[in-house]
Enzyme design. Structure first.
Site, PDB file in Angstrom:
ATOM      1  N   ASP A  66       0.824  -1.198   0.000  1.00  0.00           N
ATOM      2  CA  ASP A  66       0.000   0.000   0.000  1.00  0.00           C
ATOM      3  C   ASP A  66       0.862   1.253   0.000  1.00  0.00           C
ATOM      4  O   ASP A  66       0.358   2.365  -0.143  1.00  0.00           O
ATOM      5  CB  ASP A  66      -0.986   0.001   1.164  1.00  0.00           C
ATOM      6  CG  ASP A  66      -0.319  -0.064   2.524  1.00  0.00           C
ATOM      7  OD1 ASP A  66       0.922  -0.144   2.586  1.00  0.00           O
ATOM      8  OD2 ASP A  66      -1.045  -0.040   3.541  1.00  0.00           O
ATOM      9  N   SER A  67       2.188   1.065   0.096  1.00  0.00           N
ATOM     10  CA  SER A  67       3.134   2.166  -0.118  1.00  0.00           C
ATOM     11  C   SER A  67       3.012   2.726  -1.525  1.00  0.00           C
ATOM     12  O   SER A  67       3.531   3.814  -1.812  1.00  0.00           O
ATOM     13  CB  SER A  67       4.571   1.701   0.144  1.00  0.00           C
ATOM     14  OG  SER A  67       4.840   0.479  -0.526  1.00  0.00           O
ATOM     15  N   ASP A 105      -0.897  -6.101  -0.470  1.00  0.00           N
ATOM     16  CA  ASP A 105      -1.330  -5.444   0.760  1.00  0.00           C
ATOM     17  C   ASP A 105      -2.840  -5.221   0.749  1.00  0.00           C
ATOM     18  O   ASP A 105      -3.391  -4.727  -0.247  1.00  0.00           O
ATOM     19  CB  ASP A 105      -0.650  -4.074   0.883  1.00  0.00           C
ATOM     20  CG  ASP A 105       0.328  -4.004   2.033  1.00  0.00           C
ATOM     21  OD1 ASP A 105       0.192  -4.793   2.989  1.00  0.00           O
ATOM     22  OD2 ASP A 105       1.225  -3.144   1.990  1.00  0.00           O
ATOM     23  N   LYS A 135      -1.233  -9.377   2.638  1.00  0.00           N
ATOM     24  CA  LYS A 135      -0.649  -8.884   3.886  1.00  0.00           C
ATOM     25  C   LYS A 135      -1.631  -7.934   4.546  1.00  0.00           C
ATOM     26  O   LYS A 135      -2.297  -7.155   3.861  1.00  0.00           O
ATOM     27  CB  LYS A 135       0.679  -8.161   3.634  1.00  0.00           C
ATOM     28  CG  LYS A 135       1.360  -7.668   4.922  1.00  0.00           C
ATOM     29  CD  LYS A 135       2.752  -7.120   4.656  1.00  0.00           C
ATOM     30  CE  LYS A 135       2.746  -5.726   4.091  1.00  0.00           C
ATOM     31  NZ  LYS A 135       2.216  -4.710   5.064  1.00  0.00           N
ATOM     32  N   GLU A 203       8.139  -3.933  11.724  1.00  0.00           N
ATOM     33  CA  GLU A 203       8.617  -2.627  11.275  1.00  0.00           C
ATOM     34  C   GLU A 203       8.947  -1.721  12.454  1.00  0.00           C
ATOM     35  O   GLU A 203       8.153  -1.581  13.382  1.00  0.00           O
ATOM     36  CB  GLU A 203       7.579  -1.955  10.377  1.00  0.00           C
ATOM     37  CG  GLU A 203       8.044  -0.608   9.825  1.00  0.00           C
ATOM     38  CD  GLU A 203       7.184  -0.074   8.704  1.00  0.00           C
ATOM     39  OE1 GLU A 203       7.438   1.060   8.254  1.00  0.00           O
ATOM     40  OE2 GLU A 203       6.259  -0.789   8.262  1.00  0.00           O
TER      41      GLU A 203
END
Length: 285
Positions: A66-67, A105, A135, A203
């Site tokens: 989703d980045s 994502d 994910k 993360e």
């Protein structure tokens, strides 16, 4: 087993026999790598061309993150990006990467409501996008969703620690799991593993804590700002290759200056067109 072969690359030929072709990486390959102590790299990818290059480089897992909200669509955070914006990107990556495991994502708002919502979103990525796994972010709070997806036959990569979709509630980009919060991070890791996740991204987690969690879990851990002892590492490819603008996060290492090379190439191209140098005779019919 050599690292080259672990990644699914072509097997060396036996005398009188052709080399065996590379095979598609599956979740059990990642489990085997952890068991045998082989570390592996994951990169984001958002289109056919870069996916093809990364697949040829032997990257075993590609994440259509989703980045994309930031690096493809120009949003300030990952929150606004939608399923409809991500599915076409997944299609391109799957076509470009015949050997990598492609993970999609689930964007913000597509799974938080509960298991049914998560299944509906994940099914779209699997059916319409061709993803091999999905994910989703969160620990104990999404364990029920993870269990529901895995029961439906959808492989799930979990994501704990700093979760970018929750940036507003977390008070910005901050390291997670320090001090008393470490116990919650451990609980999150155990919860997603017990729910059936095949791996977990950690993360912005202290390296010592990430090492502890990696030792506790039987599933692979993937670090991004979580120290060197995770089973795998992931970076946004634009960060890794020097395509991102502004200051990089502390956990990013730039392995190239692709952005600078592209600017130089575009500048030179424009200059030669303006000067009448390109196209030259060798470029004409």
């Amino acid at each position: 087993m050599s690292e080259h072969n672990v990644y699914g690359a072509a097997q060396p030929a036996q005398p009188g026999q052709p080399a065996q072709p590379r095979t598609r990486i599956r979740t059990h390959h990642l489990q085997k790598m952890k068991a045998e102590g082989h570390k592996w790299a994951m990169l984001t990818a958002y289109d056919y061309s870069t996916a093809r290059i990364f697949d040829e480089a032997g990257i075993p897992v590609l994440l259509v993150g989703d980045s994309a909200a930031n690096v493809v669509y120009g949003y300030d955070t990952t929150v606004p990006v939608s399923i409809d914006e991500l599915i076409p990107l997944v299609r391109g990556v799957v076509r470009g990467a015949p050997h990598a495991l492609v993970v999609a994502d689930l964007p913000f708002g597509s799974y938080e409501a509960g298991p049914a919502a998560a299944l509906a979103a994940a099914t779209r990525f699997m059916k319409e996008g061709g993803a091999h796994a999905v994910k989703l972010e969160g620990g104990e709070r999404v364990a029920e969703q993870i269990a529901h997806l895995t029961a439906a036959g959808i492989p799930v990569m979990a994501h704990i620690g700093f979760t970018p979709q929750s940036v507003n509630s977390l008070g910005g980009f901050r390291v997670q799991g320090r001090g008393d919060a470490a116990e919650q991070t451990i609980a999150d890791a155990i919860a997603v593993a017990e729910a059936g996740a095949f791996s977990v991204v950690m993360e912005m987690v202290p390296a010592e804590l990430a090492t502890q969690i990696t030792g506790k879990l039987t599933i692979p851990t993937i670090g991004i700002g979580a120290g060197p002892n995770c089973d795998g590492q992931v970076l946004v490819w634009q960060d890794m290759a020097g395509m991102s603008s502004g200051k990089s996060a502390r956990f990013v290492k730039r392995f190239a200056d692709i952005g600078g090379e592209l600017r130089r190439a575009a500048t030179q191209y424009a200059h030669e067109v303006a000067a009448g140098v390109f196209p030259a005779d060798e470029h004409c019919f």
